[in-house]
Design an enzyme around this catalytic site. Structure first.
Site, PDB file in Angstrom:
ATOM      1  N   CYS A  44      37.943  34.216  36.917  1.00  0.00           N
ATOM      2  CA  CYS A  44      38.820  34.216  38.082  1.00  0.00           C
ATOM      3  C   CYS A  44      39.584  32.890  38.142  1.00  0.00           C
ATOM      4  O   CYS A  44      38.988  31.823  38.055  1.00  0.00           O
ATOM      5  CB  CYS A  44      37.967  34.394  39.329  1.00  0.00           C
ATOM      6  SG  CYS A  44      38.759  33.956  40.869  1.00  0.00           S
ATOM      7  N   GLU A  45      40.897  32.967  38.283  1.00  0.00           N
ATOM      8  CA  GLU A  45      41.691  31.737  38.311  1.00  0.00           C
ATOM      9  C   GLU A  45      41.532  30.974  39.619  1.00  0.00           C
ATOM     10  O   GLU A  45      41.899  29.801  39.696  1.00  0.00           O
ATOM     11  CB  GLU A  45      43.166  32.037  38.052  1.00  0.00           C
ATOM     12  CG  GLU A  45      43.885  32.760  39.140  1.00  0.00           C
ATOM     13  CD  GLU A  45      45.343  33.034  38.801  1.00  0.00           C
ATOM     14  OE1 GLU A  45      46.148  33.011  39.730  1.00  0.00           O
ATOM     15  OE2 GLU A  45      45.672  33.276  37.622  1.00  0.00           O
ATOM     16  N   HIS A  46      40.988  31.594  40.639  1.00  0.00           N
ATOM     17  CA  HIS A  46      40.842  30.919  41.925  1.00  0.00           C
ATOM     18  C   HIS A  46      39.588  30.052  42.003  1.00  0.00           C
ATOM     19  O   HIS A  46      39.602  29.020  42.672  1.00  0.00           O
ATOM     20  CB  HIS A  46      40.822  31.942  43.065  1.00  0.00           C
ATOM     21  CG  HIS A  46      42.089  32.731  43.146  1.00  0.00           C
ATOM     22  ND1 HIS A  46      42.096  34.085  43.388  1.00  0.00           N
ATOM     23  CD2 HIS A  46      43.378  32.371  42.998  1.00  0.00           C
ATOM     24  CE1 HIS A  46      43.338  34.522  43.402  1.00  0.00           C
ATOM     25  NE2 HIS A  46      44.135  33.508  43.147  1.00  0.00           N
ATOM     26  N   HIS A  47      38.502  30.476  41.340  1.00  0.00           N
ATOM     27  CA  HIS A  47      37.239  29.744  41.434  1.00  0.00           C
ATOM     28  C   HIS A  47      36.647  29.389  40.076  1.00  0.00           C
ATOM     29  O   HIS A  47      35.601  28.754  40.012  1.00  0.00           O
ATOM     30  CB  HIS A  47      36.211  30.573  42.222  1.00  0.00           C
ATOM     31  CG  HIS A  47      36.693  30.959  43.575  1.00  0.00           C
ATOM     32  ND1 HIS A  47      37.224  32.206  43.848  1.00  0.00           N
ATOM     33  CD2 HIS A  47      36.767  30.250  44.727  1.00  0.00           C
ATOM     34  CE1 HIS A  47      37.585  32.258  45.120  1.00  0.00           C
ATOM     35  NE2 HIS A  47      37.331  31.092  45.675  1.00  0.00           N
ATOM     36  N   GLN A  78      42.558  40.107  38.664  1.00  0.00           N
ATOM     37  CA  GLN A  78      42.419  41.456  38.113  1.00  0.00           C
ATOM     38  C   GLN A  78      43.725  42.241  38.176  1.00  0.00           C
ATOM     39  O   GLN A  78      44.042  43.012  37.271  1.00  0.00           O
ATOM     40  CB  GLN A  78      41.303  42.201  38.838  1.00  0.00           C
ATOM     41  CG  GLN A  78      41.008  43.558  38.243  1.00  0.00           C
ATOM     42  CD  GLN A  78      39.809  44.212  38.877  1.00  0.00           C
ATOM     43  OE1 GLN A  78      38.817  43.558  39.172  1.00  0.00           O
ATOM     44  NE2 GLN A  78      39.880  45.513  39.084  1.00  0.00           N
ATOM     45  N   HIS A 126      33.277  40.769  40.721  1.00  0.00           N
ATOM     46  CA  HIS A 126      33.696  39.367  40.768  1.00  0.00           C
ATOM     47  C   HIS A 126      32.569  38.493  41.315  1.00  0.00           C
ATOM     48  O   HIS A 126      32.125  38.692  42.451  1.00  0.00           O
ATOM     49  CB  HIS A 126      34.933  39.240  41.654  1.00  0.00           C
ATOM     50  CG  HIS A 126      36.120  39.968  41.111  1.00  0.00           C
ATOM     51  ND1 HIS A 126      37.235  39.305  40.663  1.00  0.00           N
ATOM     52  CD2 HIS A 126      36.365  41.293  40.926  1.00  0.00           C
ATOM     53  CE1 HIS A 126      38.119  40.190  40.233  1.00  0.00           C
ATOM     54  NE2 HIS A 126      37.608  41.405  40.381  1.00  0.00           N
ATOM     55  N   CYS A 176      32.832  35.558  42.274  1.00  0.00           N
ATOM     56  CA  CYS A 176      33.313  34.792  43.433  1.00  0.00           C
ATOM     57  C   CYS A 176      33.070  35.572  44.730  1.00  0.00           C
ATOM     58  O   CYS A 176      32.983  34.975  45.809  1.00  0.00           O
ATOM     59  CB  CYS A 176      34.786  34.412  43.284  1.00  0.00           C
ATOM     60  SG  CYS A 176      35.911  35.791  43.085  1.00  0.00           S
TER      61      CYS A 176
END
Length: 191
Positions: free
Chosen positions: A83-86, A124, A152, A154
């Site tokens: 995941c690019e956010h976490h 995703q 996910h 996250c």
């Protein structure tokens, strides 16, 4: 600026990971952690290998002439991404269908394309669209549809901590855009 070699990049990432370990309050010299920065850097290098892969070249290695026009479905291709956010893992399965125009692609190339886009920092939704658009672009198919189901970490390990949640994304183009019956045939083939 001089281009860094692969090993120089891995070493630089390892140096940053060592600093992160220390910033978190841990002793990076502790026996169990001495080699962790290098191991983690090599793992991240592998998990982001999609940035160093050429999706077009992979697909073009196995394009074959074909006169048929029926749907081809490859389902349940497993994937692992970050995941690019976490920068936490998400994983699941992708199913791809396309209707060839005059070319088909070797089935293993569809799994390889999933890996190319999974092995990047991702969301995703974009991941699903990238697979779909790549198959259309390189095969010249009449239409492509992709369904992705992912879990996910996250969502499971932090934040809302929902253990049984899954995310399903779809993307389609070409003849799938205006033909609900064709989309229904694809979804039926997945069940």
């Amino acid at each position: 600026m001089q281009q860094m070699s692969e090993q120089e990049r891995i070493d630089a990432v390892a140096s940053h990971i060592k600093s992160i370990i220390e910033l978190l309050g841990e002793d990076s010299g502790r026996e169990g952690l001495v080699k962790t920065p290098v191991r983690a850097a090599k793992a991240l290098w592998f998990l982001t290998s999609g940035y160093r892969s050429d999706a077009d070249a992979i697909m073009e290695q196995a394009l074959f002439e074909h006169e048929g026009s029926k749907m081809i479905v490859v389902r349940d291709i497993e994937f692992y991404s970050m995941c690019e956010h976490h920068i936490l893992p998400f994983f699941g399965k992708v199913s791809i269908a396309y209707i060839p125009s005059d070319k088909i692609v070797g089935l293993s190339k569809l799994a390889r394309i999933v890996n190319v886009f999974a092995r990047r920092l991702q969301v995703q939704e974009r991941f699903t669209a990238q697979i779909c658009d790549e198959v259309l672009k390189t095969t010249g198919a009449k239409g492509v549809i992709v369904e992705c189901s992912g879990e996910h970490l996250c969502m499971k390990m932090r934040g809302v901590e929902k253990q049984h949640s899954a995310t399903v994304t779809t993307h389609y183009n070409g003849v799938f855009e205006n033909d609900p019956a064709l989309r229904a045939e694809f979804f039926h083939s997945l069940r």
